[in-house]
Design a protein around this motif. Structure first.
Motif, short mmCIF file in Angstrom:
data_model
loop_
_atom_site.label_atom_id
_atom_site.label_comp_id
_atom_site.label_asym_id
_atom_site.label_seq_id
_atom_site.Cartn_x
_atom_site.Cartn_y
_atom_site.Cartn_z
N GLU A 155 -0.68 6.16 -9.45
CA GLU A 155 -0.26 7.33 -9.10
C GLU A 155 -0.50 7.45 -7.86
O GLU A 155 0.64 8.64 -7.77
CB GLU A 155 -1.51 7.77 -9.96
CG GLU A 155 -1.51 8.10 -11.34
CD GLU A 155 -2.92 6.91 -11.29
OE1 GLU A 155 -2.69 5.79 -11.09
OE2 GLU A 155 -2.94 7.63 -12.60
N THR A 156 -1.15 6.98 -7.30
CA THR A 156 -0.65 6.26 -6.06
C THR A 156 1.09 6.09 -5.70
O THR A 156 1.41 7.41 -4.51
CB THR A 156 -1.65 6.44 -4.70
OG1 THR A 156 -1.41 4.36 -5.66
CG2 THR A 156 -3.10 6.61 -4.95
N VAL A 157 1.28 5.49 -5.74
CA VAL A 157 2.68 5.40 -6.07
C VAL A 157 3.54 6.41 -5.92
O VAL A 157 4.89 7.05 -5.74
CB VAL A 157 2.87 3.82 -6.16
CG1 VAL A 157 4.06 3.55 -5.98
CG2 VAL A 157 2.22 2.67 -5.88
N GLY A 158 3.47 6.69 -7.60
CA GLY A 158 4.36 7.99 -7.80
C GLY A 158 4.44 9.41 -6.47
O GLY A 158 5.42 9.47 -7.11
N GLU A 159 2.65 9.38 -6.76
CA GLU A 159 3.19 10.57 -6.07
C GLU A 159 4.04 10.30 -4.78
O GLU A 159 4.27 11.24 -3.88
CB GLU A 159 1.53 10.79 -5.48
CG GLU A 159 0.70 11.23 -6.34
CD GLU A 159 -0.62 10.93 -5.43
OE1 GLU A 159 -1.16 10.90 -4.37
OE2 GLU A 159 -1.84 11.45 -6.91
N VAL A 160 3.96 9.35 -3.89
CA VAL A 160 4.65 8.77 -2.59
C VAL A 160 6.33 8.79 -3.57
O VAL A 160 7.21 9.65 -2.36
CB VAL A 160 5.03 7.68 -2.36
CG1 VAL A 160 5.63 7.21 -0.97
CG2 VAL A 160 3.61 7.34 -1.34
N ILE A 161 6.61 8.87 -4.83
CA ILE A 161 8.02 9.33 -4.95
C ILE A 161 8.55 10.01 -5.02
O ILE A 161 9.78 11.01 -4.70
CB ILE A 161 8.28 8.07 -6.07
CG1 ILE A 161 8.56 6.35 -5.32
CG2 ILE A 161 9.29 8.11 -6.73
CD1 ILE A 161 7.93 5.43 -7.29
N LEU A 162 7.36 10.78 -5.81
CA LEU A 162 7.89 11.93 -5.98
C LEU A 162 8.42 13.56 -4.70
O LEU A 162 8.69 14.19 -4.62
CB LEU A 162 6.40 12.97 -6.66
CG LEU A 162 6.28 12.46 -7.89
CD1 LEU A 162 5.23 13.68 -8.76
CD2 LEU A 162 7.70 12.89 -8.85
N ASP A 163 7.11 13.30 -3.26
CA ASP A 163 7.41 13.07 -2.11
C ASP A 163 8.46 12.82 -1.45
O ASP A 163 9.35 14.42 -0.51
CB ASP A 163 6.11 13.08 -1.58
CG ASP A 163 6.42 13.63 -0.13
OD1 ASP A 163 6.24 14.54 0.06
OD2 ASP A 163 6.68 13.04 1.02
N ALA A 164 8.85 11.72 -1.80
CA ALA A 164 10.90 11.29 -0.98
C ALA A 164 11.35 12.27 -2.27
O ALA A 164 12.67 12.78 -1.70
CB ALA A 164 10.36 10.24 -1.42
N ALA A 214 1.49 -1.28 -0.04
CA ALA A 214 -0.38 -0.23 0.14
C ALA A 214 0.29 1.25 -0.08
O ALA A 214 1.97 1.81 0.45
CB ALA A 214 -0.91 0.03 1.55
N PRO A 215 0.46 2.72 -0.74
CA PRO A 215 1.37 3.90 -0.49
C PRO A 215 2.06 4.13 0.47
O PRO A 215 2.80 4.63 1.10
CB PRO A 215 0.24 4.65 -1.54
CG PRO A 215 -0.80 3.82 -2.33
CD PRO A 215 -0.72 2.28 -1.40
N ILE A 261 -1.59 5.72 -16.11
CA ILE A 261 -0.01 6.29 -15.58
C ILE A 261 0.75 6.16 -16.45
O ILE A 261 1.93 7.50 -16.52
CB ILE A 261 0.23 3.86 -15.33
CG1 ILE A 261 -0.32 3.71 -13.98
CG2 ILE A 261 2.11 4.16 -15.32
CD1 ILE A 261 0.51 4.93 -13.12
N PRO A 262 0.94 6.52 -17.99
CA PRO A 262 1.87 6.62 -18.80
C PRO A 262 1.69 8.81 -19.15
O PRO A 262 2.75 9.30 -18.74
CB PRO A 262 1.32 6.24 -20.59
CG PRO A 262 0.90 4.45 -19.89
CD PRO A 262 -0.35 5.35 -19.25
N GLU A 263 0.06 8.55 -18.93
CA GLU A 263 -0.13 10.09 -19.07
C GLU A 263 0.65 10.67 -17.45
O GLU A 263 1.33 12.20 -17.56
CB GLU A 263 -1.72 10.26 -19.24
CG GLU A 263 -2.07 9.99 -20.26
CD GLU A 263 -2.50 8.77 -20.71
OE1 GLU A 263 -2.62 8.24 -21.89
OE2 GLU A 263 -2.42 7.49 -19.56
#
Length: 282
Positions: free
Chosen positions: A85-94, A54-55, A126-128
Motif C-alpha cells: 500500500e505504501t508504494v500505491g500511495e506514492v503512485i497515487l501522489d505522483a 523503499a517507497p 493489496i486487492p482491497e
C-alpha cells in the motif's frame, strides 16, 4: 507523448517496466521509467534475486523527475504491480501531482492482483487497496477477467455479465475499462477475447487461444493499449493491442520460448496487422 511508468523491473525476461517500456518506445513515445523493485527475473520462476525499492526512494526518483520540469509535459502515468500500500500511495501522489501540472494527463492502471488458475499472487490487503483506493482514481483500467471478478465481487460466466461488470467499474471512476482476457460460455471454442468499454462505445475482439503460459503479457497489453489510446482513441487501441499480442505470442509459442519475443517481433508492435474483426457490444 510522454509517459511516466512506475513499475517493477527484471533483468531477465519481460515483466513490469521490462515489458512495458520497449513497446512504448517502439511506438514512438518518450518514457520515464521509475522502478519499484529490481529483480533478476519475475517470480514465475520461483526464486528471484534483488531488492525491493523503499517507497521513499521511489518517491525521491519521482521528485527528481518533477524537478526537471517534466510533470507539465507528461501525458500519462502508467502503473502495474504494486507490492505494498505504501508504494500505491506514492503512485497515487505522483498521479495527483502530474495532473495538477497538466490537467489533460491521464492515469492508466493495470490492477495486477492475480489470474485464473493461480489465484491471488499479491500480498494480503493489496486487492482491497486496489479496489477501494486506486480504481476510483484511474482513467484507464486494464484488468483480466479474474481481477474484474474480484473488483465487482462476483463470478462472471457470460459475456453479458462481463459487460455489466465492466460498465459498473466505469461508473466508479475510470473512463475506459479494458478486460484483457475474456473467457466465458459465449467465447467461441478455441478462442479468447478482449473487450473495451467507454463513453464512446463498447467493443469485443476475438483471437485464437494459444496453449501457453507467458508471464508479463498483461503488462505489455496495458502499455500497448495506452500508447495507441493516446494517439488514436479506444477502438483503434483495442484492435491494435489484440493484433500485436496475438502476433507476438504466436511467434513466441512457435519458437518454444519461455519469454515473449518482444524485441525480435518488434515489427508486430510498430505495424500490427489488424486482421481480427472488432464487434460492437450493444
Amino acid at each position: 507523448m510522454k509517459i511516466l511508468s512506475i513499475q517493477s523491473h527484471v533483468a531477465y525476461g519481460h515483466a513490469g517496466n521490462s515489458a512495458a517500456v520497449f513497446p512504448l518506445q517502439r511506438l514512438g513515445h518518450e518514457v520515464y521509467p521509475v522502478l519499484t523493485v529490481t529483480f533478476s527475473n519475475h517470480t514465475g520462476y520461483g526464486m528471484a534475486r534483488g531488492p525491493l525499492i523503499a517507497p521513499d526512494d521511489v518517491r525521491e526518483v519521482i521528485n527528481g523527475v518533477e524537478e526537471r520540469g517534466a510533470f507539465a509535459r507528461i501525458d500519462a502515468v502508467l502503473s502495474g504491480y504494486q507490492g505494498a500500500e505504501t508504494v500505491g500511495e506514492v503512485i497515487l501522489d505522483a498521479v495527483a501531482r502530474v495532473k495538477a501540472a497538466n490537467p489533460r494527463a491521464i492515469y492508466c492502471c493495470d490492477p495486477v492482483m492475480g489470474d485464473v488458475g493461480r489465484g491471488f499472487f499479491v500480498r494480503e490487503g493489496i486487492p482491497e487497496y486496489m479496489r477501494d483506493q486506486v480504481i476510483p482514481r484511474a482513467d484507464i483500467l486494464t484488468p483480466n477477467q479474474f481481477e474484474l471478478e474480484f473488483l465487482v465481487g462476483r463470478h462472471l460466466a457470460t459475456q453479458g455479465e462481463v459487460d455489466t461488470a465492466a460498465k459498473e467499474l466505469c461508473a466508479r471512476g475510470p473512463r475506459v475499462v479494458v478486460v484483457t482476457s475474456v473467457l466465458t460460455s459465449d467465447t467461441p471454442e478455441g478462442s479468447i477475447q478482449m473487450a473495451c468499454y467507454c463513453d464512446e462505445g463498447a467493443w469485443l475482439v476475438t483471437t485464437p487461444r494459444l496453449d501457453m503460459d507467458v508471464k508479463g503479457g498483461g503488462d505489455v497489453a496495458a502499455a500497448i493499449f495506452l500508447a495507441h489510446y493516446l494517439t488514436d482513441g479506444p477502438r483503434a487501441a483495442l484492435s491494435r493491442t489484440a493484433a500485436t499480442m496475438y502476433a507476438v505470442l504466436e511467434k513466441t509459442h512457435l519458437a518454444g520460448s519461455e519469454e515473449m519475443l518482444l524485441v525480435r517481433e518488434q515489427d508486430e508492435i510498430a505495424h500490427p496487422k489488424e486482421v481480427f474483426e472488432i464487434a460492437t457490444i450493444s
